[in-house]
Design a protein around this motif. Structure first.
Motif, PDB file in Angstrom:
ATOM      1  N   ILE A  52       0.828  -1.212   0.000  1.00 28.90           N
ATOM      2  CA  ILE A  52       0.000   0.000   0.000  1.00 28.90           C
ATOM      3  C   ILE A  52       0.859   1.256   0.000  1.00 28.90           C
ATOM      4  O   ILE A  52       0.491   2.274  -0.589  1.00 28.90           O
ATOM      5  CB  ILE A  52      -0.958  -0.031   1.208  1.00 28.90           C
ATOM      6  N   HIS A  53       2.016   1.176   0.631  1.00 27.61           N
ATOM      7  CA  HIS A  53       2.905   2.335   0.650  1.00 27.61           C
ATOM      8  C   HIS A  53       3.866   2.337  -0.525  1.00 27.61           C
ATOM      9  O   HIS A  53       4.757   3.185  -0.593  1.00 27.61           O
ATOM     10  CB  HIS A  53       3.688   2.376   1.967  1.00 27.61           C
ATOM     11  N   GLY A  54       3.672   1.378  -1.430  1.00 25.39           N
ATOM     12  CA  GLY A  54       4.512   1.359  -2.617  1.00 25.39           C
ATOM     13  C   GLY A  54       4.160   2.481  -3.581  1.00 25.39           C
ATOM     14  O   GLY A  54       3.089   3.094  -3.510  1.00 25.39           O
ATOM     15  N   GLU A  55       5.036   2.731  -4.494  1.00 29.59           N
ATOM     16  CA  GLU A  55       4.862   3.853  -5.419  1.00 29.59           C
ATOM     17  C   GLU A  55       3.635   3.681  -6.300  1.00 29.59           C
ATOM     18  O   GLU A  55       2.914   4.645  -6.573  1.00 29.59           O
ATOM     19  CB  GLU A  55       6.127   3.987  -6.281  1.00 29.59           C
TER      20      GLU A  55
ATOM     21  N   GLN B  23      -1.724   5.785  -7.711  1.00 30.76           N
ATOM     22  CA  GLN B  23      -3.153   5.590  -8.027  1.00 30.76           C
ATOM     23  C   GLN B  23      -4.045   6.393  -7.084  1.00 30.76           C
ATOM     24  O   GLN B  23      -5.002   7.051  -7.504  1.00 30.76           O
ATOM     25  CB  GLN B  23      -3.514   4.099  -7.919  1.00 30.76           C
ATOM     26  N   LEU B  24      -3.727   6.363  -5.797  1.00 30.76           N
ATOM     27  CA  LEU B  24      -4.536   7.093  -4.824  1.00 30.76           C
ATOM     28  C   LEU B  24      -4.464   8.594  -5.064  1.00 30.76           C
ATOM     29  O   LEU B  24      -5.467   9.308  -4.932  1.00 30.76           O
ATOM     30  CB  LEU B  24      -4.067   6.764  -3.407  1.00 30.76           C
ATOM     31  N   ALA B  25      -3.288   9.074  -5.405  1.00 28.50           N
ATOM     32  CA  ALA B  25      -3.147  10.503  -5.682  1.00 28.50           C
ATOM     33  C   ALA B  25      -3.944  10.901  -6.912  1.00 28.50           C
ATOM     34  O   ALA B  25      -4.589  11.955  -6.950  1.00 28.50           O
ATOM     35  CB  ALA B  25      -1.669  10.844  -5.874  1.00 28.50           C
ATOM     36  N   GLN B  26      -3.918  10.028  -7.932  1.00 31.87           N
ATOM     37  CA  GLN B  26      -4.665  10.320  -9.164  1.00 31.87           C
ATOM     38  C   GLN B  26      -6.172  10.298  -8.918  1.00 31.87           C
ATOM     39  O   GLN B  26      -6.921  11.124  -9.444  1.00 31.87           O
ATOM     40  CB  GLN B  26      -4.278   9.302 -10.242  1.00 31.87           C
ATOM     41  N   GLN B  27      -6.612   9.347  -8.098  1.00 33.19           N
ATOM     42  CA  GLN B  27      -8.047   9.218  -7.817  1.00 33.19           C
ATOM     43  C   GLN B  27      -8.511  10.168  -6.698  1.00 33.19           C
ATOM     44  O   GLN B  27      -9.698  10.257  -6.407  1.00 33.19           O
ATOM     45  CB  GLN B  27      -8.375   7.772  -7.394  1.00 33.19           C
ATOM     46  N   ARG B  28      -7.545  10.826  -6.022  1.00 33.54           N
ATOM     47  CA  ARG B  28      -7.850  11.719  -4.899  1.00 33.54           C
ATOM     48  C   ARG B  28      -8.580  10.984  -3.772  1.00 33.54           C
ATOM     49  O   ARG B  28      -9.587  11.433  -3.228  1.00 33.54           O
ATOM     50  CB  ARG B  28      -8.685  12.910  -5.360  1.00 33.54           C
TER      51      ARG B  28
END
Length: 752
Positions: free
Chosen positions: A186-189, A194-199
């Protein structure tokens, strides 16, 4: 294009065309499915997904297995507990062919799901096929890069494994430990990008894992001994996660723990330590929203297992967190939930309101609609569970405050249904207040309640009834010992009602309460107060409108007015004349008001009042009245059958009868003959029951009225026959023999 159509297509081009057409059909199907799902509600969407799930299971797991099974039915069907040795070569070859086709699927995820769907088919091949396949597929999932996709693949594999071979636990445990290992991804790049892109924030993202983890743990725990259940948790110690710790917010973890504890109680010896340890973490949550979402869940656990002391501590902590910057305004649903969880555990309201922070907690409900709903929920529980009346000042002060909050929410826009609902709750509270034989304290409470709930007419009406009942209870308790103190108290009750009644908007409520209060005052020998109430009722009659609103519809007021006047007349029999007002002053005052009242056009109401007054006057002329009030001297005692008094009664009767006869003459036309017959028969019945028919003049009048009522045939034949039979029966009595002559002159006529 035209020349191309005329050419014959080669075999290779035909195959390509077929493949292209098939691909286009699949594309159309996918686009159509997406368009279909766009217009669905949430529940419809869930139902559609379930339909697709069922069709997938049937198309792959069920149909393939049944097809191979059917190939083994010749010459005898396979038993339920068959082994691979019982399967013929044709079925095995077909089964292998299916698995070879699956193996040719290039993408990992589709290949894994399809093979998992056909897991049961391994029974046709080898004895250990299912176990070996489960281990292999478990290892294959490790190749899925997205941890969220992987966790649901594991959940599906566990589900299929439990359905096919629930006794095989090794693969379940491996899937669980593999799940734990993937959390470091989960803390991988890749995931972070993906989380940053999906907000999407990490706490929200982690909740997506919950259903899959829940299912895997259910599978691991299914029919497992307690020692085995804890094995996966202890096995965690062999894994080094110190550098890959998941930053799941503590409030979410403790909220989940609180929900679990609400479903399963921990051992009693551990409950206090659990609460203390949990609250040490919860109280440090800085975000008011996160704090209240967690704290609200733990209220249930605290109420169920602890006392008001611990609950009060939690309420104080919630107030401390939610008051700054008015954070409570964004948390009304959670705060309401806190109240709803407390109330079922505190039916003793003396305990509930003795909590120092309960009322300050209610003060956080600043929004009117929410505050009223909370107050209503408290009152509903009180009315439902309070078994005995109370005088506890803690309860009374708190509930007065709550009821006042409900009352103060009423304005010009409040619906009638809401007013009725609030009034019922407040009246329920008033009914449960009792100061025993301390009647003065009870009256003081009613005075305070009148000032507090002045905008709700049903509550004011209830208070007037309560005070009248209080006056009667005083009389009963004193057992007739009409001391000065008791008389003063009863007069105070009468004054309360006399002052309060004019504030009511409904004129019939005012009339009926004037009459009721007058009767109560009379029963308590308070003659001047009774006289004031009855005179007020008479003076109010001219204000009665011709129509009144009932449930939003305009209705004639005449039936209600007639009903009130009849009740009023029955009371006047026991009311003594005022020495300064003259003979029958209340009766005359009532009849004068009736005479001057503006009745509806073509109405017989006034004449019916006159007819109703005749039995009262007849009863007043008797030596002994039909009913009296103890220790109250009625006119029978005051006048003692004085001829002048009887003469006044006879004179008034003659006037009333004359008014009725004049009215009957005016109804002789075609449109009034039915009304004429009805009124004539009513007056005949009145003379028969209350008149001295030995008087020839009165006897002849009765005969004339009978004949007039039957003249046009509108009289009910059955009623006429029964009346005539009654007269004949009475005529057989010695003192009523004069009715025999009258009976001979009464004839039955029908309309022809």
């Amino acid at each position: 294009m035209g020349s191309d159509k005329s050419k014959a297509s080669s075999p290779s081009s035909a195959v390509s065309e077929k493949v292209r057409t098939r691909l286009e059909e699949l594309d159309d199907l996918e686009e159509g499915s997406q368009r279909e799902l766009l217009n669905l509600s949430q529940q419809d969407y869930v139902n559609r997904i379930e339909e697709l799930n069922q069709s997938l299971k049937e198309a792959w797991g069920g149909l393939v297995y049944d097809r191979i099974w059917s190939m083994c039915a010749d010459p005898h069907p396979l038993p339920e507990s068959f082994s691979a040795d019982d399967v013929n070569d044709t079925a095995k070859e077909t089964c292998l062919n299916w698995f070879f086709k699956i193996a040719s699927i290039r993408e990992l995820v589709p290949r894994l799901y399809v093979e998992a769907a056909l897991l049961k088919c391994n029974r046709f091949l080898t004895k250990s096929g299912i176990q070996e396949t489960l281990q292999r597929l478990t290892a294959m999932i490790r190749g899925i890069g997205d941890p969220l996709v992987a966790v649901y693949a594991r959940a599906y594999l566990c589900r299929v494994g439990m359905e096919v071979a629930p006794h095989l636990k090794d693969s379940l445990n491996k899937n669980f430990f593999d799940l734990l290992a993937t959390f470091r991804q989960i803390h991988g790049e890749s995931v972070q990008n993906q989380l940053a892109q999906q907000r999407v924030e990490i706490p929200i993202y982690l909740t997506l894992y919950s259903p899959a983890i829940h299912w895997i743990l259910q599978c691991v725990a299914y029919r497992a001994p307690e020692v085995h259940t804890y094995t996966p948790l202890r096995g965690n110690s062999d894994m080094e996660y110190s550098n890959h710790r998941i930053t799941q917010p503590s409030h979410l973890l403790f909220a989940s723990l609180g929900r679990s504890l609400s479903c399963a109680d921990p051992p009693e010896s551990e409950r206090l330590s659990i609460l203390n340890d949990a609250w040490k973490v919860i109280t440090k949550v800085r975000s008011p929203r996160d704090y209240i979402n967690c704290a609200e869940i733990w209220v249930e656990f605290t109420c169920r297992h602890f006392t008001k002391r611990e609950v009060n501590t939690i309420l104080a902590d919630i107030i401390k967190h939610m008051t700054p910057d008015r954070a409570f305004e964004d948390a009304y649903p959670q705060l309401q939930s806190v109240i709803k969880k407390i109330l079922p555990h505190f039916h003793d309201f003396s305990v509930l309101f003795s909590m120092e922070k309960f009322l300050p907690f209610l003060d956080m409900f600043q929004k009117d609609s929410v505050r009223v709903e909370v107050c209503k929920s408290i009152m509903e529980v009180f009315i439902k569970h309070q078994q005995e009346a109370t005088r506890d000042p803690v309860i009374l002060n708190a509930l007065l405050h709550i009821c006042k909050t409900m009352h103060d929410s009423v304005n010009a826009l409040t619906l009638d249904d809401e007013k009725r609902s609030l009034s019922l709750l407040i009246n329920g509270f008033i009914r449960m207040v009792s100061f025993g034989r301390d009647f003065e304290q009870q009256l003081s409470f009613c005075v305070e309640a009148r000032a507090t709930f002045c905008n709700l007419e049903p509550v004011i009406i209830h208070l007037i009834h309560t005070v009248n009942q209080l006056a009667m209870e005083t009389r009963c308790v004193m057992k007739g010992n009409h001391s000065r103190k008791t008389a003063a108290f009863v007069r105070a009750c009468a004054a309360y009602s006399f002052i309060t009644i004019p504030s009511l908007t409904s004129i019939f409520n005012r009339l009926n309460l004037y009459l009721l209060s007058g009767e109560v005052a009379l029963a308590n020998q308070c003659l001047s107060q009774a006289d004031a109430f009855l005179k007020a009722a008479v003076s109010l009659l001219p204000e009665v409108p011709r129509t009144i609103s009932i449930e939003g519809k305009q209705r004639s007021s005449e039936p209600f007015l007639l009903d009130f006047i009849n009740n009023f007349l029955s009371t006047l029999l026991v009311v003594p004349d005022h020495p300064e007002q003259g003979v029958l002053y209340l009766v005359r005052g009532l009849l004068n008001m009736v005479q001057d009242y503006t009745w509806e056009d073509n109405s017989d109401a006034k004449i019916r009042v006159y007819i109703s007054a005749l039995p009262l006057l007849a009863a007043m002329s008797q030596e002994s009245y039909l009913y009296t009030i103890p220790k109250v001297d009625s006119n029978e005692t005051l006048y003692g059958g004085d001829p002048k008094f009887i003469a006044e009664i006879n004179k008034l009767c003659e006037t009333l009868i004359g008014q009725v006869l004049d009215h009957l003459k005016g109804l002789g036309r075609d449109e009034g003959v039915r009304r004429q017959g009805s009124l004539a028969f009513s007056l005949f019945g009145c003379l028969l029951a209350h008149g001295d028919l030995r008087n020839n003049k009165l006897n002849q009048l009765a005969v004339n009225l009978w004949n007039l009522s039957h003249k046009h045939g509108f009289c009910d034949t059955r009623t006429s026959v029964r009346t005539l039979e009654y007269i004949k029966h009475q005529a057989q009595l010695a003192d009523l023999s004069h009715l025999s002559d009258m009976t001979a002159r009464l004839s039955l006529q029908s309309r022809t």
